[in-house]
Design an enzyme around this catalytic site. Structure first.
Site, PDB file in Angstrom:
ATOM      1  N   GLY A  10      21.970   9.148  77.820  1.00 48.26           N
ATOM      2  CA  GLY A  10      21.416   7.811  77.603  1.00 48.26           C
ATOM      3  C   GLY A  10      20.105   7.670  78.349  1.00 48.26           C
ATOM      4  O   GLY A  10      19.730   8.539  79.157  1.00 48.26           O
ATOM      5  N   ASP A  31      28.406  13.532  79.021  1.00 43.66           N
ATOM      6  CA  ASP A  31      28.253  12.484  77.993  1.00 43.66           C
ATOM      7  C   ASP A  31      29.114  12.860  76.794  1.00 43.66           C
ATOM      8  O   ASP A  31      29.721  13.940  76.762  1.00 43.66           O
ATOM      9  CB  ASP A  31      26.759  12.386  77.586  1.00 43.66           C
ATOM     10  CG  ASP A  31      26.396  11.002  77.053  1.00 43.66           C
ATOM     11  OD1 ASP A  31      27.172  10.444  76.250  1.00 43.66           O
ATOM     12  OD2 ASP A  31      25.340  10.477  77.437  1.00 43.66           O
ATOM     13  N   ASP A  36      34.476  11.873  76.786  1.00 46.75           N
ATOM     14  CA  ASP A  36      34.584  10.508  76.269  1.00 46.75           C
ATOM     15  C   ASP A  36      35.363   9.697  77.307  1.00 46.75           C
ATOM     16  O   ASP A  36      36.549   9.953  77.535  1.00 46.75           O
ATOM     17  CB  ASP A  36      35.340  10.552  74.925  1.00 46.75           C
ATOM     18  CG  ASP A  36      35.545   9.163  74.339  1.00 46.75           C
ATOM     19  OD1 ASP A  36      35.299   8.162  75.041  1.00 46.75           O
ATOM     20  OD2 ASP A  36      35.961   9.089  73.171  1.00 46.75           O
ATOM     21  N   ALA A  60      27.754   3.467  78.383  1.00 42.27           N
ATOM     22  CA  ALA A  60      28.126   2.121  77.939  1.00 42.27           C
ATOM     23  C   ALA A  60      27.971   2.040  76.424  1.00 42.27           C
ATOM     24  O   ALA A  60      27.286   2.868  75.818  1.00 42.27           O
ATOM     25  CB  ALA A  60      27.227   1.072  78.601  1.00 42.27           C
ATOM     26  N   THR A 101      24.736  -6.087  83.173  1.00 45.43           N
ATOM     27  CA  THR A 101      23.626  -6.628  82.402  1.00 45.43           C
ATOM     28  C   THR A 101      23.305  -8.088  82.734  1.00 45.43           C
ATOM     29  O   THR A 101      24.189  -8.855  83.160  1.00 45.43           O
ATOM     30  CB  THR A 101      23.970  -6.517  80.897  1.00 45.43           C
ATOM     31  OG1 THR A 101      23.022  -7.248  80.136  1.00 45.43           O
ATOM     32  CG2 THR A 101      25.355  -7.077  80.587  1.00 45.43           C
ATOM     33  N   ASP A 102      22.048  -8.452  82.491  1.00 47.92           N
ATOM     34  CA  ASP A 102      21.624  -9.861  82.562  1.00 47.92           C
ATOM     35  C   ASP A 102      22.366 -10.702  81.522  1.00 47.92           C
ATOM     36  O   ASP A 102      22.433 -11.927  81.650  1.00 47.92           O
ATOM     37  CB  ASP A 102      20.102  -9.947  82.332  1.00 47.92           C
ATOM     38  CG  ASP A 102      19.634  -9.253  81.061  1.00 47.92           C
ATOM     39  OD1 ASP A 102      20.298  -8.290  80.610  1.00 47.92           O
ATOM     40  OD2 ASP A 102      18.600  -9.668  80.495  1.00 47.92           O
ATOM     41  N   TYR A 125      28.931  -8.227  73.627  1.00 50.58           N
ATOM     42  CA  TYR A 125      28.447  -7.196  74.563  1.00 50.58           C
ATOM     43  C   TYR A 125      28.500  -7.728  76.001  1.00 50.58           C
ATOM     44  O   TYR A 125      29.054  -7.085  76.901  1.00 50.58           O
ATOM     45  CB  TYR A 125      27.022  -6.792  74.179  1.00 50.58           C
ATOM     46  CG  TYR A 125      26.295  -5.981  75.230  1.00 50.58           C
ATOM     47  CD1 TYR A 125      26.615  -4.646  75.462  1.00 50.58           C
ATOM     48  CD2 TYR A 125      25.283  -6.557  76.001  1.00 50.58           C
ATOM     49  CE1 TYR A 125      25.946  -3.911  76.437  1.00 50.58           C
ATOM     50  CE2 TYR A 125      24.614  -5.831  76.974  1.00 50.58           C
ATOM     51  CZ  TYR A 125      24.947  -4.510  77.187  1.00 50.58           C
ATOM     52  OH  TYR A 125      24.296  -3.795  78.152  1.00 50.58           O
ATOM     53  N   LYS A 129      30.869  -6.376  79.098  1.00 50.20           N
ATOM     54  CA  LYS A 129      30.300  -5.861  80.346  1.00 50.20           C
ATOM     55  C   LYS A 129      30.834  -6.664  81.541  1.00 50.20           C
ATOM     56  O   LYS A 129      31.141  -6.105  82.591  1.00 50.20           O
ATOM     57  CB  LYS A 129      28.769  -5.939  80.308  1.00 50.20           C
ATOM     58  CG  LYS A 129      28.098  -5.006  79.301  1.00 50.20           C
ATOM     59  CD  LYS A 129      28.251  -3.530  79.625  1.00 50.20           C
ATOM     60  CE  LYS A 129      27.511  -3.127  80.852  1.00 50.20           C
ATOM     61  NZ  LYS A 129      27.663  -1.650  81.108  1.00 50.20           N
ATOM     62  N   TRP A 150      16.571  -5.515  80.152  1.00 51.69           N
ATOM     63  CA  TRP A 150      15.451  -5.069  79.314  1.00 51.69           C
ATOM     64  C   TRP A 150      14.985  -3.654  79.726  1.00 51.69           C
ATOM     65  O   TRP A 150      13.809  -3.424  80.024  1.00 51.69           O
ATOM     66  CB  TRP A 150      14.283  -6.044  79.429  1.00 51.69           C
ATOM     67  CG  TRP A 150      14.541  -7.440  78.953  1.00 51.69           C
ATOM     68  CD1 TRP A 150      15.738  -8.086  78.864  1.00 51.69           C
ATOM     69  CD2 TRP A 150      13.553  -8.392  78.502  1.00 51.69           C
ATOM     70  NE1 TRP A 150      15.558  -9.366  78.403  1.00 51.69           N
ATOM     71  CE2 TRP A 150      14.238  -9.576  78.175  1.00 51.69           C
ATOM     72  CE3 TRP A 150      12.168  -8.354  78.370  1.00 51.69           C
ATOM     73  CZ2 TRP A 150      13.566 -10.713  77.701  1.00 51.69           C
ATOM     74  CZ3 TRP A 150      11.512  -9.488  77.913  1.00 51.69           C
ATOM     75  CH2 TRP A 150      12.203 -10.653  77.571  1.00 51.69           C
TER      76      TRP A 150
HETATM   77  N1  LIG Z   1      19.407  -0.989  77.495  1.00 47.22           N
HETATM   78  C1  LIG Z   1      19.205  -2.151  78.118  1.00 47.22           C
HETATM   79  O1  LIG Z   1      18.253  -2.875  77.835  1.00 47.22           O
HETATM   80  C2  LIG Z   1      20.152  -2.589  79.188  1.00 47.22           C
HETATM   81  C3  LIG Z   1      19.986  -3.869  79.753  1.00 47.22           C
HETATM   82  C4  LIG Z   1      20.842  -4.274  80.758  1.00 47.22           C
HETATM   83  C5  LIG Z   1      21.850  -3.438  81.199  1.00 47.22           C
HETATM   84  N2  LIG Z   1      22.011  -2.208  80.630  1.00 47.22           N
HETATM   85  C6  LIG Z   1      23.100  -1.353  81.126  1.00 47.22           C
HETATM   86  O2  LIG Z   1      22.511  -0.223  81.729  1.00 47.22           O
HETATM   87  C7  LIG Z   1      23.353   0.928  81.527  1.00 47.22           C
HETATM   88  C8  LIG Z   1      22.556   2.058  80.905  1.00 47.22           C
HETATM   89  O3  LIG Z   1      22.057   1.617  79.638  1.00 47.22           O
HETATM   90  P1  LIG Z   1      21.189   2.559  78.692  1.00 47.22           P
HETATM   91  O4  LIG Z   1      20.179   1.698  78.035  1.00 47.22           O
HETATM   92  O5  LIG Z   1      20.764   3.774  79.439  1.00 47.22           O
HETATM   93  O6  LIG Z   1      22.271   2.963  77.618  1.00 47.22           O
HETATM   94  P2  LIG Z   1      22.165   4.064  76.451  1.00 47.22           P
HETATM   95  O7  LIG Z   1      20.791   4.602  76.376  1.00 47.22           O
HETATM   96  O8  LIG Z   1      22.791   3.444  75.256  1.00 47.22           O
HETATM   97  O9  LIG Z   1      23.103   5.219  77.018  1.00 47.22           O
HETATM   98  C9  LIG Z   1      24.474   5.082  77.106  1.00 47.22           C
HETATM   99  C10 LIG Z   1      25.061   6.456  77.031  1.00 47.22           C
HETATM  100  O10 LIG Z   1      26.495   6.326  77.119  1.00 47.22           O
HETATM  101  C11 LIG Z   1      27.059   7.161  76.130  1.00 47.22           C
HETATM  102  N3  LIG Z   1      28.402   6.720  75.779  1.00 47.22           N
HETATM  103  C12 LIG Z   1      28.771   5.721  74.943  1.00 47.22           C
HETATM  104  N4  LIG Z   1      30.107   5.679  74.836  1.00 47.22           N
HETATM  105  C13 LIG Z   1      30.590   6.655  75.643  1.00 47.22           C
HETATM  106  C14 LIG Z   1      31.891   7.136  75.921  1.00 47.22           C
HETATM  107  N5  LIG Z   1      32.966   6.585  75.355  1.00 47.22           N
HETATM  108  N6  LIG Z   1      32.038   8.177  76.767  1.00 47.22           N
HETATM  109  C15 LIG Z   1      30.953   8.773  77.343  1.00 47.22           C
HETATM  110  N7  LIG Z   1      29.695   8.367  77.099  1.00 47.22           N
HETATM  111  C16 LIG Z   1      29.508   7.330  76.243  1.00 47.22           C
HETATM  112  C17 LIG Z   1      26.102   7.034  74.955  1.00 47.22           C
HETATM  113  O11 LIG Z   1      26.345   8.063  74.013  1.00 47.22           O
HETATM  114  P3  LIG Z   1      25.994   7.744  72.450  1.00 47.22           P
HETATM  115  O12 LIG Z   1      24.527   7.445  72.423  1.00 47.22           O
HETATM  116  O13 LIG Z   1      26.374   9.034  71.785  1.00 47.22           O
HETATM  117  O14 LIG Z   1      26.842   6.573  72.071  1.00 47.22           O
HETATM  118  C18 LIG Z   1      24.774   7.154  75.677  1.00 47.22           C
HETATM  119  O15 LIG Z   1      24.416   8.506  75.893  1.00 47.22           O
HETATM  120  C19 LIG Z   1      24.523   0.442  80.694  1.00 47.22           C
HETATM  121  O16 LIG Z   1      25.595   0.099  81.542  1.00 47.22           O
HETATM  122  C20 LIG Z   1      23.991  -0.815  80.035  1.00 47.22           C
HETATM  123  O17 LIG Z   1      25.025  -1.718  79.705  1.00 47.22           O
HETATM  124  C21 LIG Z   1      21.186  -1.769  79.645  1.00 47.22           C
END
Ligand SMILES: NC(=O)c1ccc[n+]([C@@H]2O[C@H](COP(=O)([O-])OP(=O)(O)OC[C@H]3O[C@@H](n4cnc5c(N)ncnc54)[C@H](OP(=O)(O)O)[C@@H]3O)[C@@H](O)[C@H]2O)c1
Length: 293
Positions: A10, A31, A36, A60, A101-102, A125, A129, A150
Site C-alpha cells: 500500500g 501484504d 491476509d 486496510a 482516519t480523520d 469506512y 476504522k 488525505w
Molecule cells: N489513503 C488515505 O487518504 C487515508 C486517509 C486517512 C487514513 N488512512 C489510513 O492509513 C492507512 C494506510 O492507508 P493507505 O492509503 O496506505 O492504504 P492502501 O494504499 O489502500 O494500502 C492498504 C494495503 O493493505 C492491503 N490489504 C487490504 N486488505 C488486506 C488484508 N485483508 N490483508 C493484508 N493486506 C490487506 C491492500 O492490498 P490490496 O491493494 O491488494 O487490497 C494494500 O496493499 C490505512 O489504515 C488507512 O485507513 C488512509
C-alpha cells in the site's frame, strides 16, 4: 528491533518499509495475497514465523465509496483483523502501531479535531476504522493509533497521482471545493512512524494511545489540485487550463464525507517531539520525487 509491516504494498506501508530499510532497521513487509490479515491462521503464522518485536499495521480496506456496498469486507479488514492483531501482540508481549482516519469525525466542526473530541463517522469506512480503533484499545495496552488524513505518496493510488494523470488528459477538471482537510505525505508520516518506533525501542516511558498526524495547514480538494498543477507544470507537460470549483453535492459519490476534517497534531509533538510539515512544501517534495525516481 525486528519490525513487521503489514500492508507493505500500500502507499503508506511501502514507504515505511523503504525508509526503515534505508535506516538499517530489520524490516519484513507482508501484504495480500501471501498474508491476509482477515485469516486468523495466517496472522498467527506471521507472528510465529517472524517473531517480530514491533508490528506496524498499514493494511486496510481504504476504498471509501466501495465500503458502502462491501460493508462486510470493510469491517473484517478494518475492525476484526486489527482486533485480532492486537490480541496477538498482547499474547506475544509486543506493541502495535496502527493507522486510522480523520473520517471518524462527522466534519461539523470548524477547528482542527483533537484526539479527545467526540467521534461520529458519516460513512461505513469511517465506522469500520473507528470500531477497529476500539478493538485495539480493548485488546492491547501497548498500542499507538495514528489518525491521519488525505494521504498521498509516490507509491500506490492517491489524489495527487490521479490529478497528475488528469492534467495530461483534460483541459478542464472539476474538483470539490467545500471539503476542508489536510493533505499528508506518506514520506513525512513514515519518518514520524520510524521515530516513534525508535522511542519504543530505546525508552521505557512510552505514552501509548491515540495520536493525530497530518500535513500542516488546511485546504480544500480544489486548492490542493491547483497546487499540484502549479508545481507539476514546470516538470511535465500538462494540458489542463481550468480547475473548476464545484460543491460536493455536484460530485455524486456513494459515501458521504465530512465537510471539515483537519486534525490537531499537538499531542504527537508533545509526547514524541514530532513536528508536522507544511503541506505545500511536502507536496513539492513528493512531486519532484515522482518525476525524478
Ligand atoms: N489513503 C488515505 O487518504 C487515508 C486517509 C486517512 C487514513 N488512512 C489510513 O492509513 C492507512 C494506510 O492507508 P493507505 O492509503 O496506505 O492504504 P492502501 O494504499 O489502500 O494500502 C492498504 C494495503 O493493505 C492491503 N490489504 C487490504 N486488505 C488486506 C488484508 N485483508 N490483508 C493484508 N493486506 C490487506 C491492500 O492490498 P490490496 O491493494 O491488494 O487490497 C494494500 O496493499 C490505512 O489504515 C488507512 O485507513 C488512509
Amino acid at each position: 528491533m525486528k519490525i513487521v509491516v503489514i500492508g507493505s504494498n500500500g502507499q503508506l506501508g511501502w514507504e515505511i518499509l523503504q525508509q526503515g530499510k534505508a535506516c538499517g532497521c530489520e524490516m519484513k513487509g507482508v501484504d495480500l495475497p501471501l498474508v491476509d490479515i482477515t485469516n486468523n491462521t495466517q496472522a498467527v503464522n506471521l507472528f510465529t514465523l517472524y517473531q517480530p518485536e514491533l508490528v506496524i499495521n498499514a493494511a486496510a480496506y481504504t476504498h471509501v465509496d466501495g465500503a458502502e456496498t462491501e460493508k462486510d469486507l470493510a469491517f473484517r479488514v478494518n475492525r476484526d483483523a486489527p482486533g485480532h492483531l492486537a490480541y496477538l501482540c498482547s499474547t506475544f508481549g509486543i506493541p502495535l502501531i496502527h493507522f486510522s482516519t480523520d473520517y471518524v469525525f462527522d466534519g461539523k466542526g470548524d477547528v482542527p479535531y483533537k484526539e479527545t473530541d467526540p467521534v461520529s463517522p458519516v460513512n461505513v469506512y469511517g465506522q469500520s476504522k473507528l470500531e477497529g480503533e476500539n478493538r485495539i484499545r480493548s485488546e492491547l495496552q501497548k498500542h499507538i493509533i495514528i489518525r491521519t488524513s488525505w494521504l498521498y505518496g509516490i507509491h500506490g493510488n492517491n489524489f495527487v497521482k490521479a490529478m497528475l494523470r488528469l492534467g495530461k488528459e483534460k483541459e478542464s477538471v472539476q474538483v470539490v471545493a467545500d471539503q476542508f482537510g489536510s493533505p499528508t505525505s506518506t514520506a513525512d508520516l513514515s519518518e514520524s512512524v520510524l521515530h516513534i518506533a525508535s522511542h519504543i525501542q530505546n525508552r521505557t516511558n512510552i505514552a501509548w494511545g491515540t495520536y493525530h498526524y497530518c500535513g500542516r495547514g488546511i485546504t480544500t480538494w480544489h486548492e490542493f489540485s491547483q497546487e499540484i498543477f502549479d508545481i507539476a507544470k514546470s516538470m511535465t507537460s500538462l494540458i489542463v487550463r481550468q480547475v473548476e470549483p464545484i460543491p460536493s453535492t455536484v460530485f455524486v459519490s456513494k459515501a458521504s464525507r465530512p465537510a471539515f476534517s483537519a486534525l490537531d497534531c499537538q499531542q504527537i509533538q508533545t509526547h514524541f517531539g514530532i513536528q508536522t510539515k507544511p503541506w505545500r512544501h511536502s507536496l513539492k517534495v513528493m512531486i519532484h520525487r515522482f518525476f525524478n525516481e
